[in-house]
Design an enzyme around this catalytic site. Sequence first.
Site, PDB file in Angstrom:
ATOM      1  N   GLU A  63     -16.400  25.197   1.958  1.00 57.12           N
ATOM      2  CA  GLU A  63     -16.078  24.787   3.325  1.00 57.12           C
ATOM      3  C   GLU A  63     -17.356  24.367   4.065  1.00 57.12           C
ATOM      4  O   GLU A  63     -17.408  23.316   4.709  1.00 57.12           O
ATOM      5  CB  GLU A  63     -15.369  25.933   4.054  1.00 57.12           C
ATOM      6  CG  GLU A  63     -13.970  26.159   3.468  1.00 57.12           C
ATOM      7  CD  GLU A  63     -13.186  27.290   4.122  1.00 57.12           C
ATOM      8  OE1 GLU A  63     -13.786  28.085   4.870  1.00 57.12           O
ATOM      9  OE2 GLU A  63     -11.970  27.356   3.884  1.00 57.12           O
TER      10      GLU A  63
ATOM     11  N   GLU B 172     -14.555  49.371  18.753  1.00 60.21           N
ATOM     12  CA  GLU B 172     -15.159  48.163  18.166  1.00 60.21           C
ATOM     13  C   GLU B 172     -16.629  48.139  18.554  1.00 60.21           C
ATOM     14  O   GLU B 172     -16.963  48.187  19.736  1.00 60.21           O
ATOM     15  CB  GLU B 172     -14.422  46.911  18.675  1.00 60.21           C
ATOM     16  CG  GLU B 172     -15.079  45.595  18.307  1.00 60.21           C
ATOM     17  CD  GLU B 172     -15.271  45.390  16.804  1.00 60.21           C
ATOM     18  OE1 GLU B 172     -14.287  45.465  16.055  1.00 60.21           O
ATOM     19  OE2 GLU B 172     -16.438  45.173  16.393  1.00 60.21           O
TER      20      GLU B 172
ATOM     21  N   THR C 209      -6.834  36.783   6.629  1.00 62.15           N
ATOM     22  CA  THR C 209      -6.394  37.257   7.944  1.00 62.15           C
ATOM     23  C   THR C 209      -4.895  37.578   8.007  1.00 62.15           C
ATOM     24  O   THR C 209      -4.515  38.655   8.473  1.00 62.15           O
ATOM     25  CB  THR C 209      -6.739  36.195   9.013  1.00 62.15           C
ATOM     26  OG1 THR C 209      -8.144  36.022   8.995  1.00 62.15           O
ATOM     27  CG2 THR C 209      -6.265  36.586  10.389  1.00 62.15           C
TER      28      THR C 209
ATOM     29  N   ILE D 260     -16.192  29.958   1.165  1.00 66.40           N
ATOM     30  CA  ILE D 260     -17.168  29.685   2.222  1.00 66.40           C
ATOM     31  C   ILE D 260     -18.150  28.602   1.777  1.00 66.40           C
ATOM     32  O   ILE D 260     -18.490  27.695   2.545  1.00 66.40           O
ATOM     33  CB  ILE D 260     -17.892  30.995   2.626  1.00 66.40           C
ATOM     34  CG1 ILE D 260     -16.864  31.971   3.225  1.00 66.40           C
ATOM     35  CG2 ILE D 260     -19.036  30.725   3.600  1.00 66.40           C
ATOM     36  CD1 ILE D 260     -17.409  33.325   3.624  1.00 66.40           C
TER      37      ILE D 260
ATOM     38  N   GLY E 251     -19.277  36.123  -1.764  1.00 60.06           N
ATOM     39  CA  GLY E 251     -18.284  37.178  -1.628  1.00 60.06           C
ATOM     40  C   GLY E 251     -18.601  38.116  -0.474  1.00 60.06           C
ATOM     41  O   GLY E 251     -19.663  38.029   0.151  1.00 60.06           O
TER      42      GLY E 251
ATOM     43  N   GLY F 188      -6.393  42.931  11.722  1.00 60.62           N
ATOM     44  CA  GLY F 188      -5.513  44.022  11.287  1.00 60.62           C
ATOM     45  C   GLY F 188      -5.468  45.145  12.306  1.00 60.62           C
ATOM     46  O   GLY F 188      -4.396  45.656  12.642  1.00 60.62           O
TER      47      GLY F 188
ATOM     48  N   ARG G 117     -13.069  29.731  -8.495  1.00 64.20           N
ATOM     49  CA  ARG G 117     -12.348  30.460  -9.554  1.00 64.20           C
ATOM     50  C   ARG G 117     -11.043  30.995  -8.968  1.00 64.20           C
ATOM     51  O   ARG G 117     -11.007  31.498  -7.861  1.00 64.20           O
ATOM     52  CB  ARG G 117     -13.228  31.608 -10.056  1.00 64.20           C
ATOM     53  CG  ARG G 117     -12.692  32.362 -11.204  1.00 64.20           C
ATOM     54  CD  ARG G 117     -13.826  33.008 -11.981  1.00 64.20           C
ATOM     55  NE  ARG G 117     -14.717  33.821 -11.142  1.00 64.20           N
ATOM     56  CZ  ARG G 117     -14.489  35.090 -10.840  1.00 64.20           C
ATOM     57  NH1 ARG G 117     -13.408  35.701 -11.262  1.00 64.20           N
ATOM     58  NH2 ARG G 117     -15.351  35.771 -10.096  1.00 64.20           N
TER      59      ARG G 117
ATOM     60  N   GLU H 139       5.877  13.512   1.190  1.00 61.30           N
ATOM     61  CA  GLU H 139       7.056  13.077   0.437  1.00 61.30           C
ATOM     62  C   GLU H 139       6.808  13.120  -1.071  1.00 61.30           C
ATOM     63  O   GLU H 139       7.750  13.207  -1.865  1.00 61.30           O
ATOM     64  CB  GLU H 139       7.508  11.672   0.865  1.00 61.30           C
ATOM     65  CG  GLU H 139       6.564  10.554   0.478  1.00 61.30           C
ATOM     66  CD  GLU H 139       7.068   9.179   0.944  1.00 61.30           C
ATOM     67  OE1 GLU H 139       8.241   8.865   0.694  1.00 61.30           O
ATOM     68  OE2 GLU H 139       6.284   8.422   1.543  1.00 61.30           O
TER      69      GLU H 139
ATOM     70  N   LYS I 257     -14.895  28.404  12.304  1.00 62.40           N
ATOM     71  CA  LYS I 257     -15.086  27.532  11.122  1.00 62.40           C
ATOM     72  C   LYS I 257     -14.154  26.335  11.173  1.00 62.40           C
ATOM     73  O   LYS I 257     -14.564  25.198  10.953  1.00 62.40           O
ATOM     74  CB  LYS I 257     -14.857  28.378   9.853  1.00 62.40           C
ATOM     75  CG  LYS I 257     -14.974  27.687   8.516  1.00 62.40           C
ATOM     76  CD  LYS I 257     -13.776  26.937   8.042  1.00 62.40           C
ATOM     77  CE  LYS I 257     -12.465  27.644   8.065  1.00 62.40           C
ATOM     78  NZ  LYS I 257     -12.242  28.644   7.052  1.00 62.40           N
TER      79      LYS I 257
HETATM   80  P1  NDP Z   1     -15.433  33.947  -2.798  1.00 66.72           P
HETATM   81  O1  NDP Z   1     -14.962  35.172  -3.462  1.00 66.72           O
HETATM   82  O2  NDP Z   1     -14.469  32.891  -2.430  1.00 66.72           O
HETATM   83  O3  NDP Z   1     -16.538  33.255  -3.715  1.00 66.72           O
HETATM   84  C1  NDP Z   1     -17.686  33.952  -4.086  1.00 66.72           C
HETATM   85  C2  NDP Z   1     -18.543  33.033  -4.902  1.00 66.72           C
HETATM   86  O4  NDP Z   1     -19.791  33.651  -5.097  1.00 66.72           O
HETATM   87  C3  NDP Z   1     -17.967  32.728  -6.258  1.00 66.72           C
HETATM   88  O5  NDP Z   1     -18.252  31.401  -6.569  1.00 66.72           O
HETATM   89  C4  NDP Z   1     -18.702  33.694  -7.179  1.00 66.72           C
HETATM   90  O6  NDP Z   1     -18.970  33.134  -8.454  1.00 66.72           O
HETATM   91  C5  NDP Z   1     -20.024  33.882  -6.468  1.00 66.72           C
HETATM   92  N1  NDP Z   1     -20.535  35.248  -6.564  1.00 66.72           N
HETATM   93  C6  NDP Z   1     -19.854  36.385  -6.389  1.00 66.72           C
HETATM   94  N2  NDP Z   1     -20.667  37.448  -6.513  1.00 66.72           N
HETATM   95  C7  NDP Z   1     -21.896  36.956  -6.780  1.00 66.72           C
HETATM   96  C8  NDP Z   1     -23.159  37.555  -7.025  1.00 66.72           C
HETATM   97  N3  NDP Z   1     -23.297  38.878  -7.005  1.00 66.72           N
HETATM   98  N4  NDP Z   1     -24.188  36.733  -7.265  1.00 66.72           N
HETATM   99  C9  NDP Z   1     -24.050  35.386  -7.276  1.00 66.72           C
HETATM  100  N5  NDP Z   1     -22.877  34.788  -7.063  1.00 66.72           N
HETATM  101  C10 NDP Z   1     -21.817  35.557  -6.813  1.00 66.72           C
HETATM  102  O7  NDP Z   1     -16.273  34.476  -1.536  1.00 66.72           O
HETATM  103  P2  NDP Z   1     -16.761  33.794  -0.186  1.00 66.72           P
HETATM  104  O8  NDP Z   1     -18.010  34.493   0.173  1.00 66.72           O
HETATM  105  O9  NDP Z   1     -16.744  32.317  -0.275  1.00 66.72           O
HETATM  106  O10 NDP Z   1     -15.619  34.230   0.828  1.00 66.72           O
HETATM  107  C11 NDP Z   1     -15.310  35.624   0.982  1.00 66.72           C
HETATM  108  C12 NDP Z   1     -13.840  35.836   1.188  1.00 66.72           C
HETATM  109  O11 NDP Z   1     -13.492  35.417   2.497  1.00 66.72           O
HETATM  110  C13 NDP Z   1     -12.981  35.014   0.250  1.00 66.72           C
HETATM  111  O12 NDP Z   1     -12.684  35.706  -0.918  1.00 66.72           O
HETATM  112  C14 NDP Z   1     -11.743  34.765   1.070  1.00 66.72           C
HETATM  113  O13 NDP Z   1     -10.813  35.769   0.797  1.00 66.72           O
HETATM  114  C15 NDP Z   1     -12.203  34.848   2.498  1.00 66.72           C
HETATM  115  N6  NDP Z   1     -12.269  33.501   3.078  1.00 66.72           N
HETATM  116  C16 NDP Z   1     -11.119  32.784   3.196  1.00 66.72           C
HETATM  117  C17 NDP Z   1     -11.138  31.529   3.733  1.00 66.72           C
HETATM  118  C18 NDP Z   1      -9.869  30.756   3.829  1.00 66.72           C
HETATM  119  O14 NDP Z   1      -8.805  31.354   3.737  1.00 66.72           O
HETATM  120  N7  NDP Z   1      -9.917  29.433   3.978  1.00 66.72           N
HETATM  121  C19 NDP Z   1     -12.371  30.905   4.215  1.00 66.72           C
HETATM  122  C20 NDP Z   1     -13.526  31.734   4.018  1.00 66.72           C
HETATM  123  C21 NDP Z   1     -13.461  32.976   3.475  1.00 66.72           C
HETATM  124  P3  NDP Z   1     -17.884  33.000  -9.635  1.00 66.72           P
HETATM  125  O15 NDP Z   1     -16.608  33.499  -9.103  1.00 66.72           O
HETATM  126  O16 NDP Z   1     -17.876  31.553  -9.989  1.00 66.72           O
HETATM  127  O17 NDP Z   1     -18.435  33.847 -10.711  1.00 66.72           O
END
Ligand code: NDP
Length: 448
Positions: free
Chosen positions: A181, A34, A311, A178, A262, A15, A204, A442, A50
Amino acid sequence: MTQHFDLFVIGAGSGGVRAARIAASHGAKVAIAEEYRVGGTCVIRGCVPKKLLVYGAHFAEDLEDCARFGWEIGEKSFDWAKLRDNVAAEVDRLEGLYHQTLESNDVTIFEERARLKGGKEIALASGETVTADTILIAVGARPNMPDIEGIEHGITSNDVFHLPKLPKRVAIAGGGYIANEFAGIFHQFGSKVTVVNRSDQILRGYDESMRERLLHISLTKGIDFKFNSTFKKIEKQDEGSLLLTMDGCDDMEVDAVLFATGRVPNTDELGLDDAGVELGERGAIKVDEYSCTNVDHIFAVGDVTDRIQLTPIAIREGHAFADTRFGGMDRKVDHGCIPSAVFSHPPIASVGMTESEARQAFGNQVKTYTSDFRAMKNVLANRNERSLYKLVVHPLDDRVVGIHMIGPEAPEILQAAAIAVKAGLTKAQFDDTVALHPTMAEELVLMR
Ligand code: NDP
């Protein structure tokens, strides 16, 4: 003499770099700070490296499948260090290109941390203070780590790209992008993977049928899942392995534990209090539709605003901000109908409403069409892995309001199909389109 700029950008990620470049092209005098590496999460420790690991991981199955296509391969082995170092070299190359882009647009780069001092002043780590009429905060987000005993033994996705060797056994906390993946990546490289999520589901927000299919395929491949479980303690054993004390499932012994629970906005120690910038939920910077904070010369884009952490969204927000503020245009970002993908094995791709979102919005008359098929290549390879495509269609006007796919190359296919959903095309218009045979795509025009 204090240096003065029209625009000072804090954070040279997707960004920030886009905003700096576009503002400069509109004639603004721009600087960017930066503290780590130019390119930000996406280029340095996210999407790009990745995806290269995902490509590397795919070879594991391709090398198995190729025998059915007549190829005899001698003994196979995988050299993690070679892939890791080649990926790192590619990241270095891209970082160089980002530098060049900024330099060729006459953007001044400060390779150090910057902090708001209030008003138009910005303090740099070197001790210098500069001023700017407009300030853009684009500092991104960082992995959320739980506050548990032994967390210092855990790693994040940032660390995976530097691992000295592959863990034989890895536990992954989280069930989101993450986690899924990296579960695929580690599994294909031969690690024993256990995904642990606090809830009873993965991914979710994605369509339920896609989530179920990925879970089923992942389990069949041998990836283990523990649901309704969390981590209580991590202890390093004498021989280097980690003992995980769990809540909700049995304790485990692993060689690495990756936290993917997250990401939280990087708003600490930025001087936001001094500048009077308001934060919202989870510490994200609150902005309006023009990415303006409550302070009228301070703006923020990307993950630090926690709108949609992707991104292309940060890039659009940065571009729209620069066009509006410095290009005399009126540009906002439409945050609706955004395609997304999970680069799992196989990948999921999605745009628009899930079936349950559509049912909530339009009632149970919502129509869905599915194609559940085995890709031709998988059939010959004797790989019993089925793809699933779903169209979600508005009950009254026949518009395709959502497309959800899991299967080989789903993200590549969905990008084009997303144009149709964004344009509001109908199921009849999909049906009118002649199939391109033989392809997986298709199926999108053959669902009846
Ligand atoms: P996500 O938000 O995708 O998933 C977070 C996971 O961690 C969920 O399963 C959630 O559980 C769990 N969680 C959240 N908070 C807690 C907590 N405090 N304790 C325990 N478990 C928890 O986050 P990621 O870290 O995988 O990725 C971060 C962000 O990066 C994504 O939101 C995405 O926007 C971006 N990203 C995008 C990618 C792509 O476009 N391909 C690839 C990688 C990252 P539940 O929801 O089941 O309750």
